[in-house]
Every structure is written in C-alpha cells, then in structure tokens.
Design a protein around this motif. Sequence first.
Motif, PDB file in Angstrom:
ATOM      1  N   LEU A   1     -67.524   3.259  62.833  1.00  0.00           N
ATOM      2  CA  LEU A   1     -66.571   2.409  63.611  1.00  0.00           C
ATOM      3  C   LEU A   1     -67.329   1.038  63.823  1.00  0.00           C
ATOM      4  N   ALA A   2     -68.676   0.918  63.825  1.00  0.00           N
ATOM      5  CA  ALA A   2     -69.144  -0.533  63.821  1.00  0.00           C
ATOM      6  C   ALA A   2     -69.237  -1.179  62.661  1.00  0.00           C
ATOM      7  N   SER A   3     -68.791  -0.568  61.368  1.00  0.00           N
ATOM      8  CA  SER A   3     -68.810  -1.060  60.153  1.00  0.00           C
ATOM      9  C   SER A   3     -67.443  -1.585  59.830  1.00  0.00           C
ATOM     10  N   ILE A   4     -66.513  -1.371  60.879  1.00  0.00           N
ATOM     11  CA  ILE A   4     -65.128  -2.018  60.393  1.00  0.00           C
ATOM     12  C   ILE A   4     -65.024  -3.243  61.127  1.00  0.00           C
ATOM     13  N   LYS A   5     -65.134  -4.171  60.193  1.00  0.00           N
ATOM     14  CA  LYS A   5     -65.279  -5.681  60.891  1.00  0.00           C
ATOM     15  C   LYS A   5     -63.901  -5.889  61.802  1.00  0.00           C
ATOM     16  N   ALA A   6     -62.651  -5.417  60.972  1.00  0.00           N
ATOM     17  CA  ALA A   6     -61.454  -5.886  61.762  1.00  0.00           C
ATOM     18  C   ALA A   6     -61.611  -5.310  63.174  1.00  0.00           C
ATOM     19  N   LEU A   7     -62.228  -4.307  63.676  1.00  0.00           N
ATOM     20  CA  LEU A   7     -62.394  -3.838  64.936  1.00  0.00           C
ATOM     21  C   LEU A   7     -63.256  -4.332  65.775  1.00  0.00           C
ATOM     22  N   GLY A   8     -63.937  -5.420  65.253  1.00  0.00           N
ATOM     23  CA  GLY A   8     -65.271  -6.082  66.164  1.00  0.00           C
ATOM     24  C   GLY A   8     -64.827  -6.332  67.359  1.00  0.00           C
ATOM     25  N   LYS A   9     -63.593  -6.988  67.510  1.00  0.00           N
ATOM     26  CA  LYS A   9     -62.901  -7.534  68.761  1.00  0.00           C
ATOM     27  C   LYS A   9     -61.940  -6.748  69.156  1.00  0.00           C
ATOM     28  N   GLY A  10     -61.911  -5.485  68.360  1.00  0.00           N
ATOM     29  CA  GLY A  10     -60.512  -4.829  68.726  1.00  0.00           C
ATOM     30  C   GLY A  10     -60.537  -4.100  70.236  1.00  0.00           C
ATOM     31  N   SER A  11     -59.437  -3.910  70.455  1.00  0.00           N
ATOM     32  CA  SER A  11     -59.127  -3.282  71.955  1.00  0.00           C
ATOM     33  C   SER A  11     -59.725  -1.827  71.865  1.00  0.00           C
TER      34      SER A  11
END
Length: 147
Positions: A44-54
């Motif tokens: 999960l942490a490796s998915i850059k688009a989710l870095g500031k995801g809700s």
Amino acid sequence: MCGCRASVPSTKQYSVNQPAPASTKKSPSAAEGMPKHIPIAKQLASIKALGKGSDLEKAFATAALVYNNAADPGGKLSKAETKNLLQTQFGAFIQGQENKPKYQEIISALDEEPENKIDFEDFMILLVSLTLMSDLLQEIKNVKMTK
C-alpha cells in the motif's frame, strides 16, 4: 452472484467456517520454496497515488491488494480460496452470522457459482453483501463521532 446474478434458492446450509479441502491447503515444505509475499502495508505504501489518499481510498486499495495476493494468475479466486479469505481477513464481519437466512443465501450463491471461481467484482459484491447483513455494521454505526 450476491445479487448481481439470479441464483436458485438452496435448502443447503453452508459456512465459510468449513475447512478448505485438503488440496487447497499448502504444506510447510511447499511454502518454503515459494517467494514470500510483501506485507499489504508495504504494498500500500508503495502506491504513490495513495500517498495522500483518503481513508476510503486506502481501504479499497487494501481490499484490492488482499484479493490480488490470493488470486490465481488469471485474477480469480476459487470458492475454497474465497471462503478462506473471508475466514482469515473478514472474520469480524461474518462471526456469528452463520444461522442468518441472508448469510446462508449469500454463501449458497457463492457455492452455486457455475465457474467455480470468482473475479474481483464479484468478490467486492460479496464483501459488501456480507457487510450489510453483519451485526458488526450496526456496532460501527453506533460509534460516537464526537466527545
């Protein structure tokens, strides 16, 4: 399945608490030769688009990762693998629900799946269906939002 397809009512009772057939269980020696999975949190942490995801985006991404880690190379889960995932990853939602008619209907629909495998879409419908009938959902709804 689970409302997205017509299903025939069944008088049989099923439970995800039934042990998986021996052929789906991995022996310790078979597991030793297999590469270890990267923990979901690291994936999960490796998915850059989710870095500031809700929180909701991360919750759905987690569900997708859990599914993908268990799915076969074609992106599908067998019935036994699906039941195992429900038991190991969704236990709090299904615990104590086995005698509810709606639970039995949902699990019967899974057991009657003609392809013997389910895809991600049907897996998510299964999770939502089980969540909606779960006692845990009512408990979640009763959580206080403020002091």
